[in-house]
Motif scaffolding. Structure first.
Motif, PDB file in Angstrom:
ATOM      1  N   GLY A 134      47.050  60.316  37.714  1.00 30.98           N
ATOM      2  CA  GLY A 134      47.802  61.199  36.839  1.00 30.98           C
ATOM      3  C   GLY A 134      47.619  62.682  37.113  1.00 30.98           C
ATOM      4  N   LEU A 135      46.845  63.035  38.140  1.00 29.63           N
ATOM      5  CA  LEU A 135      46.662  64.449  38.478  1.00 29.63           C
ATOM      6  C   LEU A 135      48.025  65.075  38.754  1.00 29.63           C
ATOM      7  CD1 LEU A 135      44.392  66.575  39.044  1.00 29.63           C
ATOM      8  CD2 LEU A 135      44.589  65.951  41.446  1.00 29.63           C
ATOM      9  N   SER A 136      48.313  66.184  38.117  1.00 22.61           N
ATOM     10  CA  SER A 136      49.652  66.770  38.212  1.00 22.61           C
ATOM     11  C   SER A 136      49.831  67.731  39.371  1.00 22.61           C
ATOM     12  CB  SER A 136      49.995  67.490  36.905  1.00 22.61           C
ATOM     13  OG  SER A 136      49.204  68.657  36.764  1.00 22.61           O
ATOM     14  N   LYS A 137      48.712  68.125  39.999  1.00 20.79           N
ATOM     15  CA  LYS A 137      48.850  69.080  41.103  1.00 20.79           C
ATOM     16  C   LYS A 137      47.867  68.753  42.216  1.00 20.79           C
ATOM     17  CE  LYS A 137      45.863  72.351  38.723  1.00 20.79           C
ATOM     18  NZ  LYS A 137      45.773  73.600  38.025  1.00 20.79           N
ATOM     19  N   GLY A 179      39.110  52.797  46.413  1.00 16.89           N
ATOM     20  CA  GLY A 179      39.299  53.745  45.327  1.00 16.89           C
ATOM     21  C   GLY A 179      38.839  53.296  43.959  1.00 16.89           C
ATOM     22  N   CYS A 180      38.195  52.156  43.850  1.00 15.23           N
ATOM     23  CA  CYS A 180      37.728  51.665  42.546  1.00 15.23           C
ATOM     24  C   CYS A 180      36.518  52.466  42.081  1.00 15.23           C
ATOM     25  CB  CYS A 180      37.366  50.189  42.645  1.00 15.23           C
ATOM     26  SG  CYS A 180      36.617  49.510  41.146  1.00 15.23           S
ATOM     27  N   CYS A 181      36.547  52.883  40.839  1.00 13.05           N
ATOM     28  CA  CYS A 181      35.441  53.645  40.249  1.00 13.05           C
ATOM     29  C   CYS A 181      34.766  52.894  39.119  1.00 13.05           C
ATOM     30  CB  CYS A 181      35.959  54.975  39.716  1.00 13.05           C
ATOM     31  SG  CYS A 181      36.596  56.009  40.999  1.00 13.05           S
ATOM     32  N   ASP A 182      34.935  51.603  39.058  1.00 10.29           N
ATOM     33  CA  ASP A 182      34.304  50.794  38.017  1.00 10.29           C
ATOM     34  C   ASP A 182      32.830  50.639  38.366  1.00 10.29           C
ATOM     35  OD1 ASP A 182      33.369  48.839  36.276  1.00 10.29           O
ATOM     36  OD2 ASP A 182      35.174  47.607  36.447  1.00 10.29           O
ATOM     37  N   HIS A 183      31.952  51.227  37.556  1.00  9.18           N
ATOM     38  CA  HIS A 183      30.524  51.207  37.857  1.00  9.18           C
ATOM     39  C   HIS A 183      29.973  49.787  37.947  1.00  9.18           C
ATOM     40  CE1 HIS A 183      30.563  50.955  33.471  1.00  9.18           C
ATOM     41  NE2 HIS A 183      29.379  50.387  33.572  1.00  9.18           N
ATOM     42  N   VAL A 216      30.602  59.298  46.452  1.00 10.72           N
ATOM     43  CA  VAL A 216      29.686  58.405  47.148  1.00 10.72           C
ATOM     44  C   VAL A 216      30.508  57.146  47.425  1.00 10.72           C
ATOM     45  CG1 VAL A 216      27.484  57.195  47.124  1.00 10.72           C
ATOM     46  CG2 VAL A 216      27.716  59.408  45.949  1.00 10.72           C
ATOM     47  N   VAL A 217      30.947  57.026  48.671  1.00 11.77           N
ATOM     48  CA  VAL A 217      31.877  55.972  49.069  1.00 11.77           C
ATOM     49  C   VAL A 217      31.078  54.765  49.555  1.00 11.77           C
ATOM     50  CG1 VAL A 217      33.844  55.384  50.537  1.00 11.77           C
ATOM     51  CG2 VAL A 217      33.542  57.747  49.726  1.00 11.77           C
ATOM     52  N   HIS A 218      31.268  53.644  48.873  1.00 14.50           N
ATOM     53  CA  HIS A 218      30.525  52.423  49.170  1.00 14.50           C
ATOM     54  C   HIS A 218      31.352  51.515  50.073  1.00 14.50           C
ATOM     55  CE1 HIS A 218      27.244  53.182  46.306  1.00 14.50           C
ATOM     56  NE2 HIS A 218      28.168  53.937  45.733  1.00 14.50           N
ATOM     57  N   PRO A 219      30.706  50.881  51.067  1.00 18.27           N
ATOM     58  CA  PRO A 219      31.424  50.060  52.045  1.00 18.27           C
ATOM     59  C   PRO A 219      31.817  48.694  51.470  1.00 18.27           C
ATOM     60  CG  PRO A 219      29.083  49.983  52.508  1.00 18.27           C
ATOM     61  CD  PRO A 219      29.278  50.934  51.358  1.00 18.27           C
ATOM     62  N   MET A 220      32.742  48.733  50.558  1.00 22.20           N
ATOM     63  CA  MET A 220      33.220  47.502  49.938  1.00 22.20           C
ATOM     64  C   MET A 220      34.618  47.728  49.376  1.00 22.20           C
ATOM     65  SD  MET A 220      30.828  47.620  46.493  1.00 22.20           S
ATOM     66  CE  MET A 220      31.392  46.067  45.894  1.00 22.20           C
ATOM     67  N   LEU A 221      35.333  46.629  49.180  1.00 17.60           N
ATOM     68  CA  LEU A 221      36.646  46.655  48.558  1.00 17.60           C
ATOM     69  C   LEU A 221      36.548  45.901  47.239  1.00 17.60           C
ATOM     70  CD1 LEU A 221      38.747  45.749  51.712  1.00 17.60           C
ATOM     71  CD2 LEU A 221      38.363  48.030  50.759  1.00 17.60           C
ATOM     72  N   ALA A 222      36.996  46.513  46.176  1.00 15.02           N
ATOM     73  CA  ALA A 222      36.909  45.877  44.860  1.00 15.02           C
ATOM     74  C   ALA A 222      38.205  45.163  44.491  1.00 15.02           C
ATOM     75  CB  ALA A 222      36.568  46.908  43.789  1.00 15.02           C
ATOM     76  N   GLY A 223      39.330  45.704  44.915  1.00 15.61           N
ATOM     77  CA  GLY A 223      40.606  45.075  44.616  1.00 15.61           C
ATOM     78  C   GLY A 223      41.061  45.216  43.174  1.00 15.61           C
ATOM     79  N   HIS A 224      40.377  46.050  42.415  1.00  7.90           N
ATOM     80  CA  HIS A 224      40.729  46.233  41.009  1.00  7.90           C
ATOM     81  C   HIS A 224      40.073  47.511  40.491  1.00  7.90           C
ATOM     82  CE1 HIS A 224      36.613  44.813  40.516  1.00  7.90           C
ATOM     83  NE2 HIS A 224      36.650  45.377  39.317  1.00  7.90           N
ATOM     84  N   GLY A 225      40.292  47.761  39.231  1.00  7.81           N
ATOM     85  CA  GLY A 225      39.558  48.815  38.548  1.00  7.81           C
ATOM     86  C   GLY A 225      40.272  50.147  38.502  1.00  7.81           C
ATOM     87  N   PRO A 226      39.700  51.047  37.730  1.00 10.11           N
ATOM     88  CA  PRO A 226      40.270  52.393  37.624  1.00 10.11           C
ATOM     89  C   PRO A 226      40.101  53.143  38.940  1.00 10.11           C
ATOM     90  CG  PRO A 226      38.147  52.291  36.514  1.00 10.11           C
ATOM     91  CD  PRO A 226      38.475  50.890  36.946  1.00 10.11           C
TER      92      PRO A 226
END
Length: 182
Positions: free
Chosen positions: A154-157, A14-18, A139-149
């Motif tokens: 915070g999505l409310s719904k 789930g990391c989105c850090d470019h 675009v899901v990349h085959p890696m684990l970052a272990g950090h990042g945004p």
């Protein structure tokens, strides 16, 4: 009405850090292809400033790998709309978007054209809350970052999505496209 599409690179955790996701030739080629489905970009201030710093330069100058040329040409030439209450002005073929976000984006969507693309994290969260995104692409990349945004913190719904497209890239990344169930 032109659709508003959201696209972002994300790791399996789930990391989105470019900075955590390598951009290879296949990703640049794919990104150039999907951006060709749009005639304008919608950015928040942070994404606009990041994109301008990274990509505002003439293609083919040798400053970037040749594979990025189509992407650089599109980004440089594209009409950009920037949502910001803090920027005084923008350039780089950009226009500030002010006022009520929902009304402003609905006006942009009602204009003729192929579509709008939005990237980043904060603005897409606000747009998802308002129900304005017509297509989500991860675009899901085959890696684990272990950090990042992470996406949509915070999505409310709940946003119910249905799969409308899937494409595997040479790197093993998988582009998944979803549309909201309405």
């Amino acid at each position: 009405m032109r659709p508003l599409r959201y696209s972002i690179n994300v790791t399996l955790d789930g990391c989105c850090d470019h900075r955590a996701i390598p951009a290879d030739e296949a990703l640049h080629r794919y990104t150039a292809e999907i951006l060709a489905r749009a005639d304008a970009l919608l950015f928040g201030r942070v994404t606009y400033e990041m994109m301008e710093a990274a990509w505002r330069q003439p293609a083919g100058t040798g400053a970037m790998p040749e594979v990025t040329d189509p992407f650089v040409r599109f980004i440089d030439a594209a009409k950009k709309y920037v949502v910001s209450s803090t920027l005084e002005r923008v350039d780089w073929n950009a226009e500030l978007v002010r006022g009520d976000l929902k009304e402003a984006v609905q006006r942009l969507k009602q204009q003729p054209g192929k579509g709008l693309y939005v990237g980043g994290m904060k603005l897409p969260l606000a747009l998802a809350e308002l129900g304005l995104i017509d297509e989500y692409e991860f675009v899901v990349h085959p890696m684990l970052a272990g950090h990042g945004p992470t996406l949509f913190a915070g999505l409310s719904k709940y946003v119910d999505l249905k799969l409308v497209g899937r494409q595997e890239l040479a790197s093993g990344a998988v582009a998944l496209r979803y549309a909201p169930r309405r």
